[in-house]
Write an enzyme that holds these catalytic residues in place. Structure first.
Site, PDB file in Angstrom:
ATOM      1  N   GLU A 208       0.702  -1.153   0.115  1.00 41.73           N
ATOM      2  CA  GLU A 208       0.133   0.031   0.041  1.00 41.73           C
ATOM      3  C   GLU A 208       0.873   1.230   0.069  1.00 41.73           C
ATOM      4  OE1 GLU A 208      -3.860   0.001   2.263  1.00 41.73           O
ATOM      5  OE2 GLU A 208      -3.339  -2.002   2.783  1.00 41.73           O
ATOM      6  N   HIS A 224      10.595 -26.816   3.601  1.00 38.37           N
ATOM      7  CA  HIS A 224      10.063 -27.980   3.205  1.00 38.37           C
ATOM      8  C   HIS A 224       9.392 -27.902   1.547  1.00 38.37           C
ATOM      9  CE1 HIS A 224      10.686 -30.043   6.850  1.00 38.37           C
ATOM     10  NE2 HIS A 224      10.675 -28.824   7.380  1.00 38.37           N
ATOM     11  N   LYS A 318     -13.879  -0.311  -4.088  1.00 36.31           N
ATOM     12  CA  LYS A 318     -15.026  -0.336  -3.142  1.00 36.31           C
ATOM     13  C   LYS A 318     -16.040   0.340  -3.750  1.00 36.31           C
ATOM     14  CE  LYS A 318     -12.390  -0.406   1.344  1.00 36.31           C
ATOM     15  NZ  LYS A 318     -11.955   0.144   2.485  1.00 36.31           N
TER      16      LYS A 318
HETATM   17  C1  F6R Z   1      -6.214   1.595   3.718  1.00 32.68           C
HETATM   18  C2  F6R Z   1      -6.264   0.123   4.238  1.00 32.68           C
HETATM   19  C3  F6R Z   1      -7.073  -1.054   3.893  1.00 32.68           C
HETATM   20  C4  F6R Z   1      -8.267  -0.692   4.772  1.00 32.68           C
HETATM   21  C5  F6R Z   1      -9.264  -1.845   4.251  1.00 32.68           C
HETATM   22  C6  F6R Z   1     -10.509  -2.030   5.182  1.00 32.68           C
HETATM   23  O1  F6R Z   1      -5.183   2.280   4.352  1.00 32.68           O
HETATM   24  O2  F6R Z   1      -5.073  -0.045   5.162  1.00 32.68           O
HETATM   25  O3  F6R Z   1      -6.428  -2.193   4.095  1.00 32.68           O
HETATM   26  O4  F6R Z   1      -7.859  -0.928   6.156  1.00 32.68           O
HETATM   27  O5  F6R Z   1      -9.842  -1.603   2.948  1.00 32.68           O
HETATM   28  O6  F6R Z   1     -11.005  -0.729   5.462  1.00 32.68           O
HETATM   29  P1  F6R Z   1     -11.207  -0.489   6.870  1.00 32.68           P
HETATM   30  O7  F6R Z   1     -10.125  -0.708   7.866  1.00 32.68           O
HETATM   31  O8  F6R Z   1     -11.751   0.891   7.005  1.00 32.68           O
HETATM   32  O9  F6R Z   1     -12.244  -1.357   7.443  1.00 32.68           O
END
Ligand code: F6R
Length: 325
Positions: A208, A224, A318
């Site tokens: 990230e 292994h 998302k």
């Molecule tokens: C962004 C990050 C992502 C979010 C993941 C879940 O900085 O690290 O991996 O953590 O998309 O989102 P949340 O944490 O808001 O439930």
């Protein structure tokens, strides 16, 4: 991101001073979350296992099949409070009448917790979820402590805060050396025993922050199978760099395996480095390794002139999922 990474000790101290709401006593915990939130579950699972207790992490929709019968305490972890998979897990847990506690900064999860009366902790808002690890991990550790699942957690958090604070200056020098060694290579992070959870954090932070592919592997399992992969494709294996995450309390067997494996694979892999955790408690060892990993991901980003902050592809995905549903 540099200053957010440096805020880890302050965030952990925030959790030490946190006023924890009353929570039901539990014999085991299932942490439900994704990505930068879920990693706290892995770190806690490691600490709990060493104390003879069980914390597990569930990353995905709904709940695992065993949860309905075993009835663990559910800790719903979502920094944004809007992560689709985590919300479905919470919905299933509520339908099954399981005890639920929540850690979030906002969003649907905060609203659900308030309206259903679940114990919950609101962490400070406005950070990228992965940069809120100290708050998310610290709050969930305190909840596990209050539920009687992880004993002595406040002392461990305090030690972790102190050691990570002390590491900040020398940590950047080490991180820059590691980023230099890994330059142009795909990082593979090796963990063993308690450091496996830290290796996962390293991988996801490199993904990230530096926007690079990275993988993890575990010892002694790699001896292994994986080592054969290094030997068979010389030109391919030259594109990888390995970092081994070491625990000062690792067993003699593991120690010897790291050394012997390094000897037998060093001619195949382009670059090998190692980082040692620090501290008397498992949590301190994990968070000192985590801090160096976070710093290394930022140093790698800076070496290739990548901005560590945005993760647009995650946000876009998302959004697409919301539109399509
Ligand atoms: C962004 C990050 C992502 C979010 C993941 C879940 O900085 O690290 O991996 O953590 O998309 O989102 P949340 O944490 O808001 O439930």
């Amino acid at each position: 991101m540099r200053s957010l990474v440096e805020s880890l000790p302050t965030q952990v101290r925030w959790a030490v001073d946190l006023e924890v709401p009353p929570v039901p006593q539990a014999s085991e915990v299932l942490v439900c979350g994704m990505g930068g939130s879920a990693i706290s579950g892995d770190l806690l699972a490691t600490v709990a296992a060493a104390a003879g207790r069980r914390v597990m992490t569930h990353r995905g929709y709904g709940l695992p099949g065993w949860a309905r019968a075993a009835r663990p305490l559910i800790i719903a972890l979502s920094y944004s409070g809007n992560t689709e998979e985590t919300l479905t897990a919470v919905e299933c847990a509520a339908e099954d009448g399981l005890d639920i506690v929540a850690v979030t900064s906002d969003g649907v999860l905060a609203q659900l917790a308030a309206s259903a009366g679940w114990p919950h902790v609101r962490v400070p808002e406005g950070l990228p979820p992965r940069a809120a690890l100290g708050h998310m991990l610290g709050a969930s550790a305190r909840l596990c402590g209050a539920a009687g699942v992880i004993p002595g957690v406040v002392d461990d958090l305090a030690e972790a805060a102190e050691l990570t604070e002390r590491l900040i200056d020398s940590g950047w020098t080490l991180a820059e050396d590691l980023a230099d060694g890994l330059s142009g290579l795909v990082p593979v992070i090796y963990g063993s025993g308690i450091t496996v959870a830290a290796a996962t954090r390293w991988k996801t932070q490199i993904n990230e922050n530096a926007k690079l592919p990275a993988w993890t592997a575990t010892f002694p399992e790699a001896d292994h199978n994986e080592i054969v992969g290094w030997s068979g494709a010389p030109r391919l294996s030259e594109r990888f760099g390995i970092i081994a995450l070491r625990d000062p309390h690792e067993s003699e067997g593991v120690s010897r395996r790291f050394d012997v494996t390094r000897e037998v694979t060093s001619s195949q892999v382009r670059w090998v480095g190692e980082v040692w955790g620090q501290g008397g408690s498992i949590l301190a060892c994990l968070l000192t390794l985590t801090l160096i990993g976070d710093m290394t991901s930022v140093a790698l980003a800076s070496a290739i002139e990548v901005d560590p902050m945005p993760v647009e592809i995650i946000e876009n995905l998302k959004q697409r999922m919301r539109e399509d549903s």
